[in-house]
Design a protein around this motif. Structure first.
Motif, PDB file in Angstrom:
ATOM      1  N   HIS A 130      -8.833   4.218  -1.687  1.00 58.41           N
ATOM      2  CA  HIS A 130      -9.759   3.736  -0.663  1.00 58.41           C
ATOM      3  C   HIS A 130      -9.300   4.160   0.725  1.00 58.41           C
ATOM      4  CE1 HIS A 130     -11.484   0.789   2.186  1.00 58.41           C
ATOM      5  NE2 HIS A 130     -12.546   0.836   1.386  1.00 58.41           N
ATOM      6  N   ASP A 131      -7.983   4.192   0.931  1.00 56.73           N
ATOM      7  CA  ASP A 131      -7.422   4.561   2.233  1.00 56.73           C
ATOM      8  C   ASP A 131      -7.391   6.066   2.462  1.00 56.73           C
ATOM      9  OD1 ASP A 131      -7.108   1.864   2.674  1.00 56.73           O
ATOM     10  OD2 ASP A 131      -4.943   1.846   2.288  1.00 56.73           O
ATOM     11  N   ARG A 187      -6.244   0.828  -3.813  1.00 52.62           N
ATOM     12  CA  ARG A 187      -6.064   0.701  -2.359  1.00 52.62           C
ATOM     13  C   ARG A 187      -5.707   2.048  -1.748  1.00 52.62           C
ATOM     14  NH1 ARG A 187      -3.718  -4.235  -3.974  1.00 52.62           N
ATOM     15  NH2 ARG A 187      -1.578  -3.448  -3.852  1.00 52.62           N
ATOM     16  N   THR A 213     -14.997  -0.870  -2.011  1.00 46.29           N
ATOM     17  CA  THR A 213     -14.294  -1.891  -1.237  1.00 46.29           C
ATOM     18  C   THR A 213     -12.811  -1.836  -1.569  1.00 46.29           C
ATOM     19  OG1 THR A 213     -14.701  -3.594  -2.922  1.00 46.29           O
ATOM     20  CG2 THR A 213     -16.306  -3.387  -1.122  1.00 46.29           C
ATOM     21  N   ARG A 214     -11.982  -2.226  -0.642  1.00 52.38           N
ATOM     22  CA  ARG A 214     -10.522  -2.145  -0.813  1.00 52.38           C
ATOM     23  C   ARG A 214      -9.999  -3.376  -1.520  1.00 52.38           C
ATOM     24  NH1 ARG A 214      -5.406  -2.909   1.712  1.00 52.38           N
ATOM     25  NH2 ARG A 214      -4.223  -0.953   1.902  1.00 52.38           N
ATOM     26  N   ASP A 274       0.830  -1.193   0.000  1.00 51.05           N
ATOM     27  CA  ASP A 274       0.000   0.000   0.000  1.00 51.05           C
ATOM     28  C   ASP A 274       0.868   1.249   0.000  1.00 51.05           C
ATOM     29  OD1 ASP A 274       0.781   0.566   2.704  1.00 51.05           O
ATOM     30  OD2 ASP A 274      -0.766  -0.804   3.413  1.00 51.05           O
TER      31      ASP A 274
END
Length: 222
Positions: free
Chosen positions: A166-167, A163, A218-219, A135
């Protein structure tokens, strides 16, 4: 950086302004094909092609956008993925980023990033690593110039970028209409006509877009 790698970069690339971002100077190769062969590029071996020696269209557009819109990175932690020459990383540092991490898988690219950052009087943390299975760490902004040039690379990159988005990171990509960019996942934020070396792109100007990635619900994993 090792003395031999530094010598190789200095011997094969000349410090000069970037065509579309002239306020930044990079070590750039005058003759692309000879250097490509010298470094055993074109995927004939495990040695990556010398992406560090050229100002690719996607990187030029993204660097231009960052310099013209410094609020995107100002006082924020920035990751420049597959940094190449470090052009985008240098632009982020010049635009006031709190810190810039430039990551590459080619040791010569890491050296070029360090040399280019020093030539432009900015601080960039150049790192030899493959992050794509992981990540973006604590990055608040993730920048990626011209990374969708092959199907295999695109598949790994988009999952990493999703990712990161999403974070909570802002994810910006510069792309000159490469075949493997998943456009349906992005929103267009800017477009440019970017000068490029004809020996690399077979044209003198590439229409190039800066895109912002929409965060997924969704990740992704893997």
């Amino acid at each position: 950086m090792s003395d031999s790698t530094t010598a190789f970069v200095r011997r094969n690339a000349r410090l000069a302004p970037v065509a579309f971002v002239p306020e930044i100077r990079l070590h750039q190769a005058d003759e692309p094909i000879g250097l490509w062969e010298l470094t055993e590029g074109e995927f004939r071996s495990e040695q990556p092609p010398p992406f560090w020696a050229f100002a690719w269209a996607g990187g030029q557009a993204l660097a231009r956008y960052v310099l013209d819109h410094p609020a995107v990175v100002a006082d924020r932690r920035v990751l420049d993925l597959a940094s190449g020459s470090g052009l985008v990383a240098v632009a982020a540092a010049r635009a006031g980023a709190a810190g810039v991490r430039a990551v590459e898988v080619d040791p010569r690219a890491v050296t070029a990033i360090e040399l280019n950052a020093a030539a432009n009087g900015v601080r960039v943390g150049a790192e030899l690593a493959d992050l794509l299975a992981g990540d973006a760490g604590d990055a608040e902004v993730v920048l990626a110039g011209d990374v969708f040039y092959s199907a295999a690379m695109a598949e790994r990159v988009i999952r990493f970028l999703l990712r990161a988005a999403h974070d909570g990171a802002t994810v910006l990509v510069g792309d000159p209409d490469r075949a493997f960019l998943p456009r349906e996942r992005f929103d267009r934020v800017a477009g440019y006509e970017v000068p490029v070396p004809p020996a690399l792109e077979s044209v003198r100007v590439k229409p190039t877009t800066v895109w912002r990635l929409r965060p997924p619900r969704t990740r992704p994993t893997g």
